[in-house]
Motif scaffolding. Structure first.
Motif, PDB file in Angstrom:
ATOM      1  N   HIS A   1      -7.856  -7.831   2.342  1.00 18.72           N
ATOM      2  CA  HIS A   1      -7.172  -6.194   2.376  1.00 18.72           C
ATOM      3  C   HIS A   1      -7.969  -5.437   3.578  1.00 18.72           C
ATOM      4  O   HIS A   1      -9.096  -5.451   3.623  1.00 18.72           O
ATOM      5  CB  HIS A   1      -7.060  -5.567   1.322  1.00 18.72           C
ATOM      6  CG  HIS A   1      -6.735  -4.453   1.125  1.00 18.72           C
ATOM      7  ND1 HIS A   1      -5.624  -3.825   1.667  1.00 18.72           N
ATOM      8  CD2 HIS A   1      -7.401  -3.099   0.708  1.00 18.72           C
ATOM      9  CE1 HIS A   1      -5.255  -2.374   1.683  1.00 18.72           C
ATOM     10  NE2 HIS A   1      -6.407  -2.018   1.131  1.00 18.72           N
ATOM     11  N   ASP A  23     -13.486   0.440  -0.650  1.00 16.34           N
ATOM     12  CA  ASP A  23     -13.505   0.251   0.748  1.00 16.34           C
ATOM     13  C   ASP A  23     -14.602  -0.229   1.549  1.00 16.34           C
ATOM     14  O   ASP A  23     -15.589   0.520   1.977  1.00 16.34           O
ATOM     15  CB  ASP A  23     -12.951   1.496   1.467  1.00 16.34           C
ATOM     16  CG  ASP A  23     -11.567   1.944   0.894  1.00 16.34           C
ATOM     17  OD1 ASP A  23     -11.107   1.396   0.234  1.00 16.34           O
ATOM     18  OD2 ASP A  23     -11.435   3.190   0.817  1.00 16.34           O
ATOM     19  N   ARG A  68      -9.948   0.630  -8.858  1.00 15.96           N
ATOM     20  CA  ARG A  68     -10.848   0.896  -8.237  1.00 15.96           C
ATOM     21  C   ARG A  68     -12.010   1.803  -8.922  1.00 15.96           C
ATOM     22  O   ARG A  68     -13.145   1.029  -8.934  1.00 15.96           O
ATOM     23  CB  ARG A  68     -10.622   1.950  -6.874  1.00 15.96           C
ATOM     24  CG  ARG A  68     -11.609   1.952  -5.701  1.00 15.96           C
ATOM     25  CD  ARG A  68     -11.271   2.462  -4.548  1.00 15.96           C
ATOM     26  NE  ARG A  68     -11.156   3.951  -4.831  1.00 15.96           N
ATOM     27  CZ  ARG A  68     -10.650   4.876  -3.993  1.00 15.96           C
ATOM     28  NH1 ARG A  68     -10.538   4.297  -2.595  1.00 15.96           N
ATOM     29  NH2 ARG A  68     -10.828   6.082  -4.070  1.00 15.96           N
ATOM     30  N   ASP A 127       0.972  -1.191   0.055  1.00 22.60           N
ATOM     31  CA  ASP A 127       0.079  -0.157   0.108  1.00 22.60           C
ATOM     32  C   ASP A 127       1.032   1.420   0.142  1.00 22.60           C
ATOM     33  O   ASP A 127       2.174   1.150  -0.152  1.00 22.60           O
ATOM     34  CB  ASP A 127      -1.037  -0.104   1.184  1.00 22.60           C
ATOM     35  CG  ASP A 127      -2.246   0.911   0.982  1.00 22.60           C
ATOM     36  OD1 ASP A 127      -2.065   1.715   0.361  1.00 22.60           O
ATOM     37  OD2 ASP A 127      -3.395   0.273   1.281  1.00 22.60           O
ATOM     38  N   ASP A 180      -5.332   3.026  -7.887  1.00 27.63           N
ATOM     39  CA  ASP A 180      -6.432   3.647  -6.622  1.00 27.63           C
ATOM     40  C   ASP A 180      -6.642   5.105  -6.877  1.00 27.63           C
ATOM     41  O   ASP A 180      -5.777   5.887  -7.538  1.00 27.63           O
ATOM     42  CB  ASP A 180      -5.722   3.177  -5.354  1.00 27.63           C
ATOM     43  CG  ASP A 180      -6.797   3.312  -4.295  1.00 27.63           C
ATOM     44  OD1 ASP A 180      -8.148   3.457  -4.608  1.00 27.63           O
ATOM     45  OD2 ASP A 180      -6.386   3.627  -3.250  1.00 27.63           O
TER      46      ASP A 180
HETATM   47  C1  GLC Z   1      -8.213   3.671  -0.669  1.00 35.59           C
HETATM   48  C2  GLC Z   1      -8.138   2.344  -1.124  1.00 35.59           C
HETATM   49  C3  GLC Z   1      -7.476   1.419  -0.129  1.00 35.59           C
HETATM   50  C4  GLC Z   1      -6.152   1.818   0.573  1.00 35.59           C
HETATM   51  C5  GLC Z   1      -6.310   3.108   1.011  1.00 35.59           C
HETATM   52  C6  GLC Z   1      -4.597   3.627   1.142  1.00 35.59           C
HETATM   53  O1  GLC Z   1      -8.791   3.975   0.499  1.00 35.59           O
HETATM   54  O2  GLC Z   1      -9.430   2.314  -1.699  1.00 35.59           O
HETATM   55  O3  GLC Z   1      -7.710   0.032  -0.404  1.00 35.59           O
HETATM   56  O4  GLC Z   1      -5.594   0.729   1.491  1.00 35.59           O
HETATM   57  O5  GLC Z   1      -6.704   3.910   0.078  1.00 35.59           O
HETATM   58  O6  GLC Z   1      -3.978   3.400  -0.013  1.00 35.59           O
END
Ligand code: GLC
Length: 665
Positions: free
Chosen positions: A477, A419, A403, A196, A306
């Motif tokens: 996740h 999310d 996403r 991430d 993302d």
């Molecule tokens: C967003 C994404 C999530 C990720 C977060 C930090 O909320 O949807 O999956 O963990 O950003 O990057």
């Protein structure tokens, strides 16, 4: 049969791959009217009409009874009150008195009022839109026609069908190695570990933090030697910083979105002030795609894209206004109205329609307001990466999912559903989302298993993984600060080991069914009534699905449940699996059953006349032994199964890799 007609002057979305002439008169199905410059398409719904589709949207499989506004939204508060999620998937099938499909192809917002305002009416509102009406003899045939219209779905490398572990919070190389060790020590299979935003330096795309990850190439190589792939996140926005080559190159070439006068439009996301690559400009899109090279060169072969709705925390202009307003308030004793104004000043900064309107793209030298083409952003970010991968290594498959999405993006990558939360209702929602996404071509799809926001529990994670065994993207996740949900941290380790092992045992089946569905424009996850259209009871079932052609699943999605009610639309063979290589069988007639399912097992049903190949569970996809398959069978005559035997890496061998295997009863 497909008919196309047009309202206004739609922006070319490139969602479709086949050309159809525009039919001048509106189709007979709809009465068409105008409201505020938009077209409204109305269709009277009979009592028995159901409406399927809309991809990953909220609520159930039959979408009737709610209003949906497809306008990609970055908002983790997913619940039934919502009208938009991360993807705009504007395809529906009306099924009842008449059965037909409709695709509303528009880059802008499309509103589907499916019996919300008037319970007996479907009313779809769109501004500039191409409408495709699809007729065929069944729901599945309509979906097939539609899928031929929009082109072949993305097929990832085979390792992407393994299990993936992720968490926002793996900060450095040691954290990643700890996760890997956790799996190995417990003999849990794994194919992917996700990185991430913390792997980057100051949240700058395509950089790697030099202290946290001093040698990413070595880490990637070490893990690959164990059959595990590292999958980093890429965010849409690029930090504004002198000396940061991505920012400087983009600015020098005019590759970022601007204001209406052509000046770069500064928005903020994770790194603070940032710029959004103008992915609707092909040159800028290719350029942004080519930046992935920095990570490909370090041995990375998969990415998740993302924040590409695109997410905007604030724009510098509107933040300044809000802060000025707050500074101007002299009275520090705020009553409810005054306090609401202050809250609004701050809360309305995020993902504001004003910013979307002010942001501009450069399309063929013309400045276009982002608001009108909003739904195409994530799609084109993903497309840029996919097109670059093809240049980088033409025959190789890379893992890529996003996403935000729009139909068309399904040719370039998969999607995850954003999310969600560690709630039982979200496990159930995940079940309902799968067929919707499949209808729209997004076959490589999945949710954050165990739930992203809030704290998971051991039983929820086990039940969710038991469903995740069947979803092409099988990734656990969770968000920063939530309870850790790596399976090896829980008590019932054997249960987790067995559930994860079942994924690998079923992988020859799941992968073969996926490949066939992608190549042939078919669905992988089918609601019961798609297969049994004349079965009234089947039409009411919202929590069971067919997965491929042989299996029906009925996941348990209730806390403390000892099992669940299952409806069998036909005679089937129930498999109770306790480990990938341990199961019992029982033939059940068509009907209703209460079936007990322990936390450490899964049940599924094999359709009469079909077979399911099974492998022995393995530590990863690369070490699956697919030369010694066993078969689950519910047949009384030799039956042919088409097995995918490609190498799992190249694109060229996929179709030829399908071989017919004859299975004896
Ligand atoms: C967003 C994404 C999530 C990720 C977060 C930090 O909320 O949807 O999956 O963990 O950003 O990057």
């Amino acid at each position: 049969m497909i008919k196309k007609y047009r309202y206004g002057s739609p922006f070319p979305t490139e969602a479709t791959v086949q050309e159809y002439p525009v039919t001048p008169a509106p189709d007979a199905y709809f009465t068409q009217s105008e409201k505020d410059g938009a077209a409204v398409f109305r269709y009277p719904l009979g009592k028995e009409d159901a409406v399927f589709g809309l991809g990953e949207q909220v609520r159930g499989i039959n979408k009737r009874g709610w209003i949906y506004e497809n306008y990609n939204a970055d908002d983790p508060n997913i619940n039934e009150a919502r009208v938009s999620l991360y993807g705009a998937h504007n395809f529906i099938v009306v099924n009842g008195r008449k059965t037909f499909g409709v695709f509303f192809d528009s880059a802008d917002k499309v509103t589907f009022d499916i019996g919300y305002t008037d319970p007996d009416e479907l009313a779809v509102t769109a501004k500039n839109v191409d409408v495709y009406i699809i007729e065929a003899e069944s729901i599945l045939a309509i979906v097939h026609e539609f899928r031929m219209l929009i082109g072949q779905s993305y097929i990832p490398p085979k390792w992407a069908f393994g299990y993936g572990q992720s968490r926002w919070g793996y900060k450095n190389e040691a954290d990643i190695r700890t996760v890997f060790e956790g799996f190995r020590k417990n003999d849990f299979p794994i194919d992917m570990i996700y990185m991430d935003i913390d792997y980057m330096l100051d949240y700058k795309d395509f950089t790697v933090h030099p202290e946290r990850f001093p040698d990413l190439s070595k880490l990637a190589a070490d893990l690959k030697a164990e059959g595990v792939y590292l999958v980093p996140i890429i965010d849409a926005a690029v930090k504004v910083q002198e000396g940061y080559s991505v920012c400087e190159e983009g600015l020098a070439n005019g590759y970022f979105c601007t204001d209406s006068e052509g000046k770069p439009y500064v928005v903020a996301v994770w790194p603070g002030e940032s710029l959004l690559p103008d992915v609707l400009n092909p040159e800028a899109r290719n350029w942004f795609g080519s930046q992935y090279k920095a990570l490909l060169d370090q041995g990375i072969e998969g990415f998740w894209n993302d924040m590409n709705e695109p997410a905007i925390f604030y724009s510098t202009g509107r933040l300044a206004e809000a802060l000025d307003y707050i500074a101007s308030i002299e009275d520090r004793n705020l009553d409810t109205h005054a306090f609401n104004k202050v809250s609004y000043a701050i809360n309305s900064l995020q993902n504001s329609p004003e910013d979307y309107a002010a942001l501009h793209h450069n399309v063929d030298g013309k400045r276009i307001s982002h608001a009108e083409v909003h739904n195409l952003y994530g799609y084109n970010m993903t497309r840029g990466a996919a097109e670059y991968f093809e240049q980088y290594c033409p025959d190789r498959r890379y893992l890529l999912f996003s996403r935000a999405s729009y139909i068309g993006a399904h040719r370039y990558g998969g999607i995850w559903t954003g999310d969600n939360s560690s709630w039982w209702t979200h496990l159930r929602h995940n079940i309902a989302q799968m067929p919707g996404m499949d209808m729209c071509g997004f076959l490589y799809a999945g949710a954050d298993l165990g739930g992203h926001c809030y704290n998971t529990t051991e039983d929820l994670l086990l039940r969710w993984l038991a469903f995740g065994v069947f979803t092409p993207l099988m990734r656990n996740h969770a968000t920063n600060g939530s309870r850790e949900q790596e399976p090896y941290l829980f008590k019932e380790k054997r249960a987790f080991k067995n559930i994860l092992g079942m994924r690998y045992a079923l992988l020859p089946y799941l992968y073969s069914e996926f490949v066939k569905a992608a190549l042939r424009g078919e669905m992988l996850f089918k609601p019961l009534c798609f297969e049994y259209p004349d079965d009234k009871r089947a039409k009411t079932v919202e929590d069971q699905l067919f997965v491929g052609n042989s299996i029906m699943i009925a996941p348990v999605c209730e806390q403390n449940a000892a099992g669940r009610y299952v409806y069998l639309p036909a005679r089937m063979k129930m498999i109770r699996m306790r480990a990938g290589d341990r199961y019992t069988e029982r033939v059940l007639e068509k009907g209703e059953y209460y079936i007990e399912v322990a936390l450490n097992e899964i049940i599924f049903f094999v359709r009469e006349g079909t077979v399911v190949p099974l492998a022995k569970p393995a530590p990863n996809v690369a070490s699956l032994d697919e030369t010694h398959l066993t078969w689950l069978k519910f047949i009384d005559a030799p039956t042919v199964y088409e097995l995918a035997t490609d190498d799992g890496f190249t694109r060229s061998g996929i179709a030829e890799g399908l071989v017919e295997v004859t299975v004896e009863p």
